[in-house]
Design a protein around this motif. Sequence first.
Motif, short mmCIF file in Angstrom:
data_model
loop_
_atom_site.label_atom_id
_atom_site.label_comp_id
_atom_site.label_asym_id
_atom_site.label_seq_id
_atom_site.Cartn_x
_atom_site.Cartn_y
_atom_site.Cartn_z
N VAL A 34 18.84 22.61 37.49
CA VAL A 34 19.76 22.88 36.39
C VAL A 34 19.46 21.95 35.23
N ASP A 35 19.28 22.52 34.05
CA ASP A 35 19.09 21.74 32.83
C ASP A 35 20.27 21.99 31.91
N TYR A 36 20.74 20.94 31.27
CA TYR A 36 21.90 21.04 30.40
C TYR A 36 21.48 20.93 28.94
N PHE A 37 22.08 21.80 28.11
CA PHE A 37 21.73 21.86 26.69
C PHE A 37 23.01 21.84 25.85
N ASP A 38 22.81 21.82 24.53
CA ASP A 38 23.96 21.88 23.62
C ASP A 38 24.66 23.23 23.72
N ARG A 39 25.83 23.29 23.18
CA ARG A 39 26.60 24.53 23.20
C ARG A 39 25.83 25.70 22.59
N ARG A 40 26.14 26.90 23.07
CA ARG A 40 25.61 28.12 22.48
C ARG A 40 26.63 28.64 21.46
N PRO A 41 26.21 28.96 20.24
CA PRO A 41 27.15 29.46 19.24
C PRO A 41 27.89 30.69 19.74
N GLY A 42 29.19 30.75 19.49
CA GLY A 42 29.97 31.93 19.86
C GLY A 42 30.60 31.85 21.24
N ASP A 43 30.37 30.77 21.99
CA ASP A 43 31.00 30.62 23.29
C ASP A 43 32.37 29.96 23.13
N TYR A 44 33.31 30.39 23.94
CA TYR A 44 34.64 29.82 23.91
C TYR A 44 34.84 28.96 25.16
N ALA A 45 35.72 27.98 25.08
CA ALA A 45 35.86 26.99 26.15
C ALA A 45 36.47 27.56 27.42
N GLU A 46 37.54 28.35 27.27
CA GLU A 46 38.30 28.77 28.46
C GLU A 46 38.93 30.13 28.25
N VAL A 47 38.69 31.03 29.20
CA VAL A 47 39.38 32.33 29.19
C VAL A 47 39.67 32.75 30.63
N TYR A 48 40.91 33.09 30.89
CA TYR A 48 41.23 33.74 32.15
C TYR A 48 42.44 34.64 31.95
N SER A 49 42.54 35.64 32.80
CA SER A 49 43.46 36.74 32.59
C SER A 49 44.84 36.52 33.19
N ASP A 50 45.82 37.16 32.58
CA ASP A 50 47.11 37.39 33.23
C ASP A 50 47.10 38.85 33.66
N PRO A 51 46.93 39.14 34.96
CA PRO A 51 46.81 40.53 35.42
C PRO A 51 48.14 41.22 35.72
N THR A 52 49.24 40.67 35.21
CA THR A 52 50.57 41.21 35.52
C THR A 52 50.71 42.68 35.14
N LYS A 53 50.26 43.04 33.95
CA LYS A 53 50.47 44.41 33.46
C LYS A 53 49.73 45.43 34.31
N ILE A 54 48.45 45.17 34.62
CA ILE A 54 47.68 46.14 35.40
C ILE A 54 48.21 46.23 36.84
N ASN A 55 48.74 45.13 37.33
CA ASN A 55 49.35 45.15 38.66
C ASN A 55 50.63 45.99 38.66
N ARG A 56 51.43 45.81 37.63
CA ARG A 56 52.71 46.53 37.54
C ARG A 56 52.52 48.02 37.26
N GLU A 57 51.64 48.37 36.36
CA GLU A 57 51.52 49.76 35.91
C GLU A 57 50.48 50.58 36.68
N LEU A 58 49.43 49.94 37.17
CA LEU A 58 48.39 50.67 37.90
C LEU A 58 48.33 50.30 39.38
N ASN A 59 49.19 49.37 39.79
CA ASN A 59 49.20 48.90 41.18
C ASN A 59 47.83 48.36 41.58
N TRP A 60 47.22 47.61 40.67
CA TRP A 60 45.89 47.03 40.92
C TRP A 60 45.98 45.51 40.97
N THR A 61 45.36 44.94 41.98
CA THR A 61 45.23 43.49 42.10
C THR A 61 43.84 43.19 42.65
#
Length: 235
Positions: free
Chosen positions: A176-203
């Motif tokens: 593994v080699d580490y480099f500077d940030r890549r333009p356009g990347d965001y630090a943190e993203v994760y989902s709140d799956p509440t809506k799809i669980n409630r309306e489509l019964n998906w988890t």
Amino acid sequence: MAAHGVKTLIYSSTCATYGEPEKMPITEETPQVPINPYGKAKKMAEDIILDFSKRSDMAVMILRYFNVIGSDPEGRLGESPRPELREHGRISGACFDAALGVIPGLKVKGTDYATADGTCIRDYIDVTDLVDAHVKALEKAEARKVGIYNVGTGKGRSVKEFVRACKEATGVDIKVDYFDRRPGDYAEVYSDPTKINRELNWTAQHTDLLDSLRIAWRWQKSHRSGYGPPLAMVL
């Protein structure tokens, strides 16, 4: 599509349309402020679909994927991008290419993000769960209605955590080699799956990162030349 009698549209969108949200987790109401061309293009397509749906009886479902990983557990399908796309593909593909010796090592871009270990955090959704989300979206699609859903696990994992799991899944001490940030990347993203669980019964059911990577690695090892003929036949 409308001219050819298409009545239902399931659109593959992305969490990249949200850009760098101010708070986590991401809901379907989180403002869409994409920060890279991929996210902007997907949001543009969403806008076109939403505009068209106002004067159409087409049933529309927009699924915003988070980071897709994995392979079919029965070994029928796996990840095999075209050669020109491999370098800029998913981290799972890069990890497996490094483990197979296709590339000399893995390049991790960005170690100074405001996260616990400095690397980006993503919500990794197994492709088997993603398929299930599509099936349920098709079942619930209704004429003249639009459904918009995040498709994620609701849990974020860092790039370093992902790489450790990939090393364990493959049994290879990937360089593994580490480099500077890549333009356009965001630090943190994760989902709140509440809506799809409630309306489509998906988890999400396949939430063990190591298990998903082991299944995907099994496919990669047995399909070293992707869906084409074995490498020896190509040569």
